[in-house]
Motif scaffolding. Structure first.
Motif, PDB file in Angstrom:
ATOM      1  N   GLU A   1      12.681   8.871 -12.203  1.00 10.43           N
ATOM      2  CA  GLU A   1      12.556   8.960 -10.549  1.00 10.43           C
ATOM      3  C   GLU A   1      12.428   8.078  -9.328  1.00 10.43           C
ATOM      4  O   GLU A   1      13.243   7.691  -8.428  1.00 10.43           O
ATOM      5  N   ARG A   2      12.095   7.049  -9.699  1.00  6.90           N
ATOM      6  CA  ARG A   2      11.608   5.967  -9.070  1.00  6.90           C
ATOM      7  C   ARG A   2      12.473   4.046  -8.909  1.00  6.90           C
ATOM      8  O   ARG A   2      12.662   3.671  -8.986  1.00  6.90           O
ATOM      9  N   GLY A   3      13.912   5.195  -9.930  1.00 11.38           N
ATOM     10  CA  GLY A   3      14.188   3.407 -10.609  1.00 11.38           C
ATOM     11  C   GLY A   3      13.874   2.644 -11.057  1.00 11.38           C
ATOM     12  O   GLY A   3      13.948   1.304 -11.207  1.00 11.38           O
ATOM     13  N   SER A   4      13.033   2.873 -11.864  1.00  8.96           N
ATOM     14  CA  SER A   4      12.184   1.913 -12.711  1.00  8.96           C
ATOM     15  C   SER A   4      12.369   2.133 -14.609  1.00  8.96           C
ATOM     16  O   SER A   4      12.706   3.217 -15.379  1.00  8.96           O
ATOM     17  N   SER A   5      11.018   1.796 -14.983  1.00  9.14           N
ATOM     18  CA  SER A   5      11.500   1.644 -16.150  1.00  9.14           C
ATOM     19  C   SER A   5       9.680   1.096 -16.477  1.00  9.14           C
ATOM     20  O   SER A   5       9.184   0.035 -15.746  1.00  9.14           O
ATOM     21  N   THR A   6       9.288   1.441 -18.115  1.00 10.21           N
ATOM     22  CA  THR A   6       8.595   0.792 -18.470  1.00 10.21           C
ATOM     23  C   THR A   6       8.255  -1.141 -18.877  1.00 10.21           C
ATOM     24  O   THR A   6       7.236  -1.437 -17.801  1.00 10.21           O
ATOM     25  N   GLY A   7       9.242  -1.217 -18.908  1.00  8.56           N
ATOM     26  CA  GLY A   7       9.396  -2.914 -19.222  1.00  8.56           C
ATOM     27  C   GLY A   7       9.681  -3.393 -17.763  1.00  8.56           C
ATOM     28  O   GLY A   7       8.861  -4.695 -17.924  1.00  8.56           O
ATOM     29  N   GLN A   8      10.205  -2.424 -16.719  1.00  9.95           N
ATOM     30  CA  GLN A   8      10.408  -3.487 -15.163  1.00  9.95           C
ATOM     31  C   GLN A   8       8.754  -3.517 -14.944  1.00  9.95           C
ATOM     32  O   GLN A   8       8.107  -3.807 -13.856  1.00  9.95           O
ATOM     33  N   GLU A   9       8.050  -1.902 -14.748  1.00 10.30           N
ATOM     34  CA  GLU A   9       6.587  -2.261 -14.766  1.00 10.30           C
ATOM     35  C   GLU A   9       5.981  -3.236 -15.026  1.00 10.30           C
ATOM     36  O   GLU A   9       4.882  -3.700 -14.435  1.00 10.30           O
ATOM     37  N   LEU A  10       5.770  -3.380 -16.896  1.00  9.33           N
ATOM     38  CA  LEU A  10       4.943  -4.245 -17.391  1.00  9.33           C
ATOM     39  C   LEU A  10       5.388  -6.522 -16.931  1.00  9.33           C
ATOM     40  O   LEU A  10       4.030  -6.374 -16.266  1.00  9.33           O
ATOM     41  N   ARG A  11       6.549  -5.725 -16.339  1.00  7.32           N
ATOM     42  CA  ARG A  11       7.198  -7.093 -15.770  1.00  7.32           C
ATOM     43  C   ARG A  11       6.389  -7.806 -14.350  1.00  7.32           C
ATOM     44  O   ARG A  11       6.098  -8.901 -14.699  1.00  7.32           O
ATOM     45  N   ALA A  12       6.266  -6.211 -13.691  1.00  7.35           N
ATOM     46  CA  ALA A  12       5.768  -5.953 -12.364  1.00  7.35           C
ATOM     47  C   ALA A  12       4.803  -6.609 -12.068  1.00  7.35           C
ATOM     48  O   ALA A  12       3.943  -7.122 -11.367  1.00  7.35           O
ATOM     49  N   GLY A  13       3.610  -7.217 -13.224  1.00  3.80           N
ATOM     50  CA  GLY A  13       2.374  -6.145 -13.548  1.00  3.80           C
ATOM     51  C   GLY A  13       1.778  -7.689 -13.902  1.00  3.80           C
ATOM     52  O   GLY A  13       1.161  -8.187 -12.983  1.00  3.80           O
ATOM     53  N   LEU A  14       2.533  -8.607 -14.746  1.00  3.48           N
ATOM     54  CA  LEU A  14       2.276  -9.773 -15.234  1.00  3.48           C
ATOM     55  C   LEU A  14       2.646  -9.963 -13.784  1.00  3.48           C
ATOM     56  O   LEU A  14       2.178 -11.771 -13.414  1.00  3.48           O
TER      57      LEU A  14
ATOM     58  N   ILE B   1      -1.912  -1.179 -13.379  1.00  2.00           N
ATOM     59  CA  ILE B   1      -2.771  -1.107 -14.848  1.00  2.00           C
ATOM     60  C   ILE B   1      -2.671  -1.985 -15.861  1.00  2.00           C
ATOM     61  O   ILE B   1      -3.425  -2.884 -15.997  1.00  2.00           O
ATOM     62  N   ALA B   2      -0.958  -2.310 -15.477  1.00  2.00           N
ATOM     63  CA  ALA B   2      -1.187  -3.784 -16.522  1.00  2.00           C
ATOM     64  C   ALA B   2      -1.644  -4.454 -15.885  1.00  2.00           C
ATOM     65  O   ALA B   2      -2.413  -6.038 -16.301  1.00  2.00           O
ATOM     66  N   THR B   3      -1.747  -4.936 -14.547  1.00  2.00           N
ATOM     67  CA  THR B   3      -2.660  -6.035 -13.477  1.00  2.00           C
ATOM     68  C   THR B   3      -4.051  -5.823 -13.593  1.00  2.00           C
ATOM     69  O   THR B   3      -4.268  -6.615 -14.375  1.00  2.00           O
ATOM     70  N   GLY B   4      -4.273  -4.972 -14.179  1.00  2.00           N
ATOM     71  CA  GLY B   4      -5.516  -4.789 -14.144  1.00  2.00           C
ATOM     72  C   GLY B   4      -6.385  -4.962 -15.683  1.00  2.00           C
ATOM     73  O   GLY B   4      -7.242  -5.324 -15.581  1.00  2.00           O
ATOM     74  N   VAL B   5      -5.530  -4.643 -16.675  1.00  2.00           N
ATOM     75  CA  VAL B   5      -5.733  -4.965 -17.756  1.00  2.00           C
ATOM     76  C   VAL B   5      -5.579  -6.434 -17.782  1.00  2.00           C
ATOM     77  O   VAL B   5      -6.371  -6.954 -18.737  1.00  2.00           O
ATOM     78  N   LEU B   6      -4.831  -7.257 -17.717  1.00  2.00           N
ATOM     79  CA  LEU B   6      -4.601  -8.703 -17.867  1.00  2.00           C
ATOM     80  C   LEU B   6      -5.986  -9.584 -16.938  1.00  2.00           C
ATOM     81  O   LEU B   6      -6.530 -10.209 -17.634  1.00  2.00           O
ATOM     82  N   PHE B   7      -6.445  -8.691 -15.999  1.00  2.00           N
ATOM     83  CA  PHE B   7      -7.672  -9.410 -14.984  1.00  2.00           C
ATOM     84  C   PHE B   7      -9.035  -8.939 -16.328  1.00  2.00           C
ATOM     85  O   PHE B   7      -8.965  -9.766 -16.633  1.00  2.00           O
ATOM     86  N   LEU B   8      -8.875  -8.041 -16.953  1.00  2.00           N
ATOM     87  CA  LEU B   8      -9.599  -7.712 -17.846  1.00  2.00           C
ATOM     88  C   LEU B   8     -10.222  -8.507 -18.842  1.00  2.00           C
ATOM     89  O   LEU B   8     -11.016  -9.201 -19.543  1.00  2.00           O
ATOM     90  N   VAL B   9      -8.530  -8.866 -19.327  1.00  2.00           N
ATOM     91  CA  VAL B   9      -8.633  -9.809 -20.651  1.00  2.00           C
ATOM     92  C   VAL B   9      -8.612 -10.880 -19.495  1.00  2.00           C
ATOM     93  O   VAL B   9      -9.636 -11.449 -20.768  1.00  2.00           O
ATOM     94  N   ALA B  10      -9.049 -11.314 -18.272  1.00  2.00           N
ATOM     95  CA  ALA B  10      -9.027 -12.983 -18.041  1.00  2.00           C
ATOM     96  C   ALA B  10     -10.682 -12.959 -17.836  1.00  2.00           C
ATOM     97  O   ALA B  10     -10.835 -14.464 -18.174  1.00  2.00           O
ATOM     98  N   ALA B  11     -11.146 -12.418 -17.997  1.00  2.00           N
ATOM     99  CA  ALA B  11     -12.848 -12.508 -17.958  1.00  2.00           C
ATOM    100  C   ALA B  11     -12.685 -13.337 -19.715  1.00  2.00           C
ATOM    101  O   ALA B  11     -13.950 -13.689 -18.855  1.00  2.00           O
ATOM    102  N   PHE B  12     -12.350 -12.810 -20.503  1.00  2.00           N
ATOM    103  CA  PHE B  12     -12.151 -13.482 -22.089  1.00  2.00           C
ATOM    104  C   PHE B  12     -11.949 -14.750 -21.800  1.00  2.00           C
ATOM    105  O   PHE B  12     -12.481 -15.446 -22.069  1.00  2.00           O
ATOM    106  N   PHE B  13     -10.916 -15.184 -20.626  1.00  2.00           N
ATOM    107  CA  PHE B  13      -9.642 -16.064 -21.242  1.00  2.00           C
ATOM    108  C   PHE B  13      -9.546 -16.767 -19.937  1.00  2.00           C
ATOM    109  O   PHE B  13      -8.864 -17.119 -19.485  1.00  2.00           O
ATOM    110  N   ALA B  14     -10.618 -16.772 -18.571  1.00  2.00           N
ATOM    111  CA  ALA B  14     -10.443 -17.467 -17.779  1.00  2.00           C
ATOM    112  C   ALA B  14      -9.816 -18.578 -17.486  1.00  2.00           C
ATOM    113  O   ALA B  14      -9.366 -19.141 -16.983  1.00  2.00           O
ATOM    114  N   PRO B  15     -10.037 -19.919 -18.766  1.00  2.00           N
ATOM    115  CA  PRO B  15      -9.852 -21.119 -19.415  1.00  2.00           C
ATOM    116  C   PRO B  15      -8.556 -21.282 -19.048  1.00  2.00           C
ATOM    117  O   PRO B  15      -7.944 -21.759 -18.280  1.00  2.00           O
TER     118      PRO B  15
END
Length: 439
Positions: A9-22, A332-346
């Motif tokens: 409806e908003r002219g997007s896709s799963t891949g596009q959303e995940l890429r934007a989150g990154l 959500i993609a951005t948030g998950v990456l932040f949670l992962v980054a807590a373990f891989f901050a370097p």
């Protein structure tokens, strides 16, 4: 997933959303290193500050995506973290627990304002011209951040104003930033999908031989939750941080001051991201603003609670929106990456601020089209809009620029005999800003 996020409806896709989150995450990732370094000055252990920064940002960004279904990301806000480290903590006698309690209380108060409809009502009271001006001012501010991060604009004490001189090619970061900016521009002109993310990757690669992209200091980092519950932890004398704030008029005054900053910083950021994410209406109102404000206000309180300073909606979210993010899946993609980054901050730390310069400068450019919506021939529209557009980047503060615009608006309305056109809440906001500036 489609029924919840409405991507088609908003002219997007799963891949596009995940890429934007990154893309959003990479544009914000600097906070993982910068916030702990500032909070360390307040006496907070680095490991604990990293954990609080990543976990707080991750949880609240995911919550933003789920509750608002808009591409907005949250993390510890720059500016307030410096106030916590260098102002509030010293005033509290070196007790960072009390400083976090100030942040916690101002978040609770803002949340109450949202639930009562006050925060949303103030946003609705803002004239359309000022809404467009805020978005344009944010564009300049975002671009300025990118240029500063890349070393293209640097401090020069010989000039009247700091940070107004051109950097030098002797600085490798300057070269990386130029590569980031112009590769992003070229990709944008060629209409290449994902141009912002690709520009960041190119800059990171170019930065390797130049020494800007450094090898990671490690791979895995441990978690330290010792700052969680900060306002209710005891200091050396056995006193809770929140009790110390309630008993101190000076610290209570800072609750009001930080509230003003958080209140209007988020408003400006929401306008900026809404413009890029196509959820800014023609009259300048923002779709789903109530849900956004509820999560943002909760995030401020959570930031104080976990010891990460005030967590707020990040203006860098506009980079992900410009890269195609249209729904909460981006968040959500951005948030998950932040949670992962807590373990891989370097590993996250290898993405330099110079490498993200292109993303921020391009977003700044895209947001400048808002100035054409302003009637510059009108004194009541033009003068306040100018003060807002100029004030945000020149003061290096979203809320200060907005405050200058608000105060100018009511003054010009008085001078032009149009005071009756100013909504009551605009008067209240202008007076509140005047008091805040005086404080």
């Amino acid at each position: 997933m489609e029924s919840f996020f409405h991507m088609k409806e908003r002219g997007s896709s799963t891949g596009q959303e995940l890429r934007a989150g990154l893309t959003t995450f990479l544009a914000m990732a600097y906070i993982i290193a910068v916030n702990p370094s500032l909070l360390a000055a307040a006496g907070i252990p680095i490991e604990a500050a990293v954990t609080a920064t990543c976990i707080g940002a991750g949880i609240m960004t995911i919550l933003m995506g789920v509750c608002s279904n808009r591409p907005l990301a949250c993390a510890s806000g720059m500016g307030i973290n410096a106030v916590v480290a260098f102002t509030l903590t010293p005033i509290a006698g070196g007790d960072w627990h009390a400083a976090m309690a100030v942040v916690f209380l101002e978040g609770i108060i803002i949340l109450i304002c949202v639930l009562c409809g006050l925060r949303e009502a103030i946003m609705d009271a803002i004239p359309a011209s000022l809404r467009h001006a805020i978005a344009a001012g944010l564009g300049l501010f975002i671009a300025l951040i990118g240029l500063i991060n890349g070393g293209i604009i640097v401090n020069d004490d010989s000039t009247l104003i700091t940070m107004v001189s051109l950097g030098s090619m002797d600085n490798p970061g300057y070269i990386v930033a130029l590569v980031a900016i112009f590769s992003t521009f070229v990709l944008y002109c060629l209409r290449v999908p994902g141009e912002i993310l690709i520009g960041i990757v190119i800059a990171v690669i170019v930065g390797v031989p130049l020494g800007v992209t450094s090898a990671p200091a490690g791979i895995v980092s441990g978690l330290d939750f010792s700052t969680f519950g900060a306002p209710f932890l005891l200091d050396a004398d056995g006193v809770m941080g929140i009790a110390k704030v309630v008993a101190s008029p000076v610290l209570l005054m800072f609750v009001f001051s930080l509230m003003m900053s958080d209140f209007f910083d988020t408003m400006g950021t929401a306008f900026a991201v809404a413009k890029q994410g196509n959820f800014l209406n023609e009259d300048g109102t923002i779709e789903d603003i109530r849900q956004i404000l509820i999560v943002d206000s909760t995030a401020a309180a959570v930031g104080g609670l976990v010891g990460a300073s005030s967590i707020t909606t990040f203006v860098e979210s506009a980079s992900g929106a410009a890269d195609g993010g249209r729904t909460g899946l981006t968040s959500i993609a951005t948030g998950v990456l932040f949670l992962v980054a807590a373990f891989f901050a370097p590993l996250v730390a290898i993405v330099s601020t110079a490498a993200t310069a292109g993303a921020l400068v391009l977003v700044g450019f895209l947001m400048m089209d808002q100035v054409q919506e302003i009637d510059w021939s009108s004194r009541l529209e033009g003068l306040p809009a100018f003060m807002t557009v100029a004030g945000i980047p020149f003061t290096y503060s979203i809320s200060s620029g907005i405050g200058l615009g608000f105060i100018t608006y009511v003054v010009v309305a008085l001078c032009t005999g149009k005071a009756k056109d100013v909504k009551p809440l605009m008067w209240v906001a202008a007076v509140a800003f005047a008091i805040s500036f005086f404080i």
